[in-house]
Design a protein around this motif. Sequence first.
Motif, PDB file in Angstrom:
ATOM      1  N   ILE A  65      10.687  92.093 -27.219  1.00  0.00           N
ATOM      2  CA  ILE A  65      11.733  91.507 -28.058  1.00  0.00           C
ATOM      3  C   ILE A  65      13.074  92.095 -27.622  1.00  0.00           C
ATOM      4  O   ILE A  65      13.303  93.305 -27.761  1.00  0.00           O
ATOM      5  CB  ILE A  65      11.495  91.820 -29.546  1.00  0.00           C
ATOM      6  CG1 ILE A  65      10.111  91.343 -29.983  1.00  0.00           C
ATOM      7  CG2 ILE A  65      12.587  91.189 -30.406  1.00  0.00           C
ATOM      8  CD1 ILE A  65       9.728  91.782 -31.384  1.00  0.00           C
ATOM      9  N   PRO A  66      13.978  91.287 -27.072  1.00  0.00           N
ATOM     10  CA  PRO A  66      15.269  91.821 -26.642  1.00  0.00           C
ATOM     11  C   PRO A  66      16.045  92.408 -27.821  1.00  0.00           C
ATOM     12  O   PRO A  66      15.860  91.994 -28.981  1.00  0.00           O
ATOM     13  CB  PRO A  66      15.993  90.583 -26.082  1.00  0.00           C
ATOM     14  CG  PRO A  66      14.915  89.601 -25.802  1.00  0.00           C
ATOM     15  CD  PRO A  66      13.839  89.847 -26.821  1.00  0.00           C
ATOM     16  N   ALA A  67      16.899  93.375 -27.539  1.00  0.00           N
ATOM     17  CA  ALA A  67      17.707  93.992 -28.590  1.00  0.00           C
ATOM     18  C   ALA A  67      18.509  92.929 -29.332  1.00  0.00           C
ATOM     19  O   ALA A  67      19.159  92.078 -28.719  1.00  0.00           O
ATOM     20  CB  ALA A  67      18.628  95.035 -27.985  1.00  0.00           C
ATOM     21  N   THR A  68      18.442  92.954 -30.668  1.00  0.00           N
ATOM     22  CA  THR A  68      19.152  91.974 -31.498  1.00  0.00           C
ATOM     23  C   THR A  68      20.431  92.536 -32.095  1.00  0.00           C
ATOM     24  O   THR A  68      21.224  91.793 -32.663  1.00  0.00           O
ATOM     25  CB  THR A  68      18.250  91.502 -32.649  1.00  0.00           C
ATOM     26  OG1 THR A  68      17.936  92.630 -33.489  1.00  0.00           O
ATOM     27  CG2 THR A  68      16.958  90.885 -32.124  1.00  0.00           C
ATOM     28  N   ASP A  69      20.636  93.837 -32.004  1.00  0.00           N
ATOM     29  CA  ASP A  69      21.788  94.521 -32.588  1.00  0.00           C
ATOM     30  C   ASP A  69      21.816  94.373 -34.118  1.00  0.00           C
ATOM     31  O   ASP A  69      22.859  94.464 -34.738  1.00  0.00           O
ATOM     32  CB  ASP A  69      23.095  94.000 -31.983  1.00  0.00           C
ATOM     33  CG  ASP A  69      24.239  95.002 -32.168  1.00  0.00           C
ATOM     34  OD1 ASP A  69      23.972  96.217 -32.130  1.00  0.00           O
ATOM     35  OD2 ASP A  69      25.383  94.567 -32.377  1.00  0.00           O
ATOM     36  N   ARG A  70      20.651  94.146 -34.702  1.00  0.00           N
ATOM     37  CA  ARG A  70      20.560  93.986 -36.152  1.00  0.00           C
ATOM     38  C   ARG A  70      20.092  95.280 -36.823  1.00  0.00           C
ATOM     39  O   ARG A  70      19.345  96.062 -36.231  1.00  0.00           O
ATOM     40  CB  ARG A  70      19.596  92.860 -36.521  1.00  0.00           C
ATOM     41  CG  ARG A  70      20.073  91.470 -36.140  1.00  0.00           C
ATOM     42  CD  ARG A  70      19.157  90.426 -36.758  1.00  0.00           C
ATOM     43  NE  ARG A  70      19.570  89.071 -36.413  1.00  0.00           N
ATOM     44  CZ  ARG A  70      19.046  87.978 -36.959  1.00  0.00           C
ATOM     45  NH1 ARG A  70      18.081  88.086 -37.870  1.00  0.00           N
ATOM     46  NH2 ARG A  70      19.464  86.783 -36.595  1.00  0.00           N
ATOM     47  N   GLU A  71      20.518  95.435 -38.078  1.00  0.00           N
ATOM     48  CA  GLU A  71      20.026  96.527 -38.912  1.00  0.00           C
ATOM     49  C   GLU A  71      18.743  96.073 -39.599  1.00  0.00           C
ATOM     50  O   GLU A  71      18.570  94.883 -39.897  1.00  0.00           O
ATOM     51  CB  GLU A  71      21.063  96.909 -39.966  1.00  0.00           C
ATOM     52  CG  GLU A  71      22.411  97.333 -39.414  1.00  0.00           C
ATOM     53  CD  GLU A  71      22.347  98.629 -38.651  1.00  0.00           C
ATOM     54  OE1 GLU A  71      21.577  99.528 -39.069  1.00  0.00           O
ATOM     55  OE2 GLU A  71      23.065  98.755 -37.640  1.00  0.00           O
TER      56      GLU A  71
END
Length: 231
Positions: free
Chosen positions: A188-194
Amino acid sequence: MTFVQVIDCRTQQVDALNSLMDDWVEATRGRRTATHSIVAKDRSDASHVVEIVEFPSYEEAMRNSHLPETDRIYRELVALCDGEPSFTDLDVVRDEQLNKALVKEFFDRVVNGRDMEALEELCAADYREHDPSLSSEPLDLQGAKEQNGELMDAFEPRVTLDRIVAEGDLVCVGIDFRGHHSREYRGIPATDREMTGTGHATFRCADGKIAESWWNWDEVGMLRQLGVLDT
């Protein structure tokens, strides 16, 4: 301050004394202030019996002693003993539950400190970790380091323990966690989500180290927050 009362007596009727304690527990249900009671028999002298009763404070112990059932039980206790029991009143100045402290150190160093090498120090050589979100089979120490290391790198989680309970060699904790998906995780690519979530874990301790652990946390909720699963 926690308060402990030690009752020391001699009796030839240990079974009757145990039954008396059962009577006290039932009679004071809903009103007693004692939180923990232990009855122990001297291995070298079967007639020597010690009861240890724990209270949240001295004041709570005094409130318990004023219950009419407590007075009745005391008189029946004296009748079972060979002489008057002795009482020792103790204010607890140190109460360190070592297995709890070990598990707290695990979360401080391994999880929040992201020091995977600390597993070597805190866990037994034959450590086994059960976490269905990581593996369908138990992980050994090296497998736990690798799998959890990947998780730590991807989310940099921060865990708060909202409760911790210990009994015997087991320690159970409730956890709140939060993290930031900054790196790829299992394709799963980094989503930059918390992301946030809850879970619980149980640890078995032996010889001053963690020997085994069982984990259950909201992985599905985490994936939904990342946008990987539909709500």
